[in-house]
Write a protein that holds these residues in place. Structure first.
Motif, short mmCIF file in Angstrom:
data_model
loop_
_atom_site.label_atom_id
_atom_site.label_comp_id
_atom_site.label_asym_id
_atom_site.label_seq_id
_atom_site.Cartn_x
_atom_site.Cartn_y
_atom_site.Cartn_z
N THR A 121 -9.25 -10.10 -10.98
CA THR A 121 -8.82 -8.71 -10.87
C THR A 121 -9.29 -8.23 -9.51
O THR A 121 -10.43 -8.49 -9.11
N ALA A 122 -8.40 -7.55 -8.79
CA ALA A 122 -8.75 -7.11 -7.44
C ALA A 122 -8.11 -5.76 -7.15
O ALA A 122 -7.24 -5.29 -7.89
N VAL A 123 -8.55 -5.16 -6.06
CA VAL A 123 -7.93 -3.94 -5.55
C VAL A 123 -7.46 -4.20 -4.13
O VAL A 123 -8.05 -5.00 -3.41
N SER A 124 -6.39 -3.52 -3.77
CA SER A 124 -5.86 -3.61 -2.41
C SER A 124 -5.60 -2.18 -1.92
O SER A 124 -4.48 -1.68 -2.01
N GLU A 143 -7.04 2.74 -4.84
CA GLU A 143 -8.30 2.06 -5.21
C GLU A 143 -8.46 1.90 -6.71
O GLU A 143 -9.12 1.00 -7.17
N GLU A 144 -7.86 2.80 -7.47
CA GLU A 144 -8.02 2.78 -8.93
C GLU A 144 -7.09 1.77 -9.60
O GLU A 144 -7.25 1.45 -10.77
N LEU A 145 -6.10 1.25 -8.87
CA LEU A 145 -5.12 0.35 -9.46
C LEU A 145 -5.61 -1.10 -9.37
O LEU A 145 -5.75 -1.64 -8.28
N ASP A 146 -5.87 -1.69 -10.53
CA ASP A 146 -6.31 -3.09 -10.57
C ASP A 146 -5.11 -4.02 -10.54
O ASP A 146 -4.13 -3.82 -11.26
N LEU A 147 -5.19 -5.05 -9.71
CA LEU A 147 -4.16 -6.08 -9.61
C LEU A 147 -4.71 -7.35 -10.25
O LEU A 147 -5.85 -7.73 -10.00
N VAL A 148 -3.91 -8.01 -11.07
CA VAL A 148 -4.37 -9.19 -11.79
C VAL A 148 -3.62 -10.41 -11.29
O VAL A 148 -2.41 -10.38 -11.09
#
Length: 167
Positions: A85-88, A94-99
């Motif tokens: 899980t990361a942020v870009s 910043e609050e949106l997690d990318l999986v």
């Protein structure tokens, strides 16, 4: 009685079956190569290269071949498949997690929490990221296409030159 061993009926059937298998394998390899090119191209068109900061990791135990000897006998070593899980923040908030998708089985995780890694991010609504590179998909495509062409040429050359060889 005057026939050579090469044109024996049983052997001819085995040769024909082998050539047919070569053509089938070559068609499969060429199909996979074309699919890889389409996949890599879609990845290039639908994502942007970003820098993602790893904020979470989910590990799952797996096993992979290791310590192989010359005969191809390998031990099974314990490894880990990780989903990150990361942020870009440069593309998404910043609050949106990318999986990410699960990685292949490695001896240990590729990244630590807090690492900033190159990633490919599609539209932020999809909430996904790709940790690989389209170049890896292109390499796999070229490899499959080359092996498919080589296999096809080998089978074709055997069928063409076999008839010209007299025994």
């Amino acid at each position: 009685k005057g026939r050579s061993r090469l044109y024996d009926g049983g052997e001819s059937n085995r040769i024909a079956a082998t050539i047919s298998c070569c053509f089938l394998v070559s068609i499969l390899l060429i199909f996979v190569g074309i699919w890889q090119i389409i996949r890599a191209r879609n990845l290039q068109l639908t994502t942007t290269r970003e820098h993602c900061q790893i904020v979470g990791r989910n590990d799952r135990e797996c096993y992979y071949d290791c310590a192989c000897d010359g005969d191809g006998v390998c031990m099974q070593c314990r490894g880990v498949e990780s989903t990150y899980t990361a942020v870009s923040p440069s593309k998404c908030s910043e609050e949106l997690d990318l999986v990410s998708q699960a990685t292949p089985c490695f001896p240990r995780p590729q990244f630590r929490i807090g690492d900033i890694v190159p990633c490919y991010v599609p539209n932020c609504d999809e909430q996904t990221m790709y940790l690989g590179s389209p170049n890896h998909d292109y390499f796999a495509a070229v490899l499959c296409l080359a092996l498919g062409a080589l296999t096809s040429c080998t089978a074709l050359s055997y069928t063409v030159f076999r008839s010209s060889v007299s025994v």
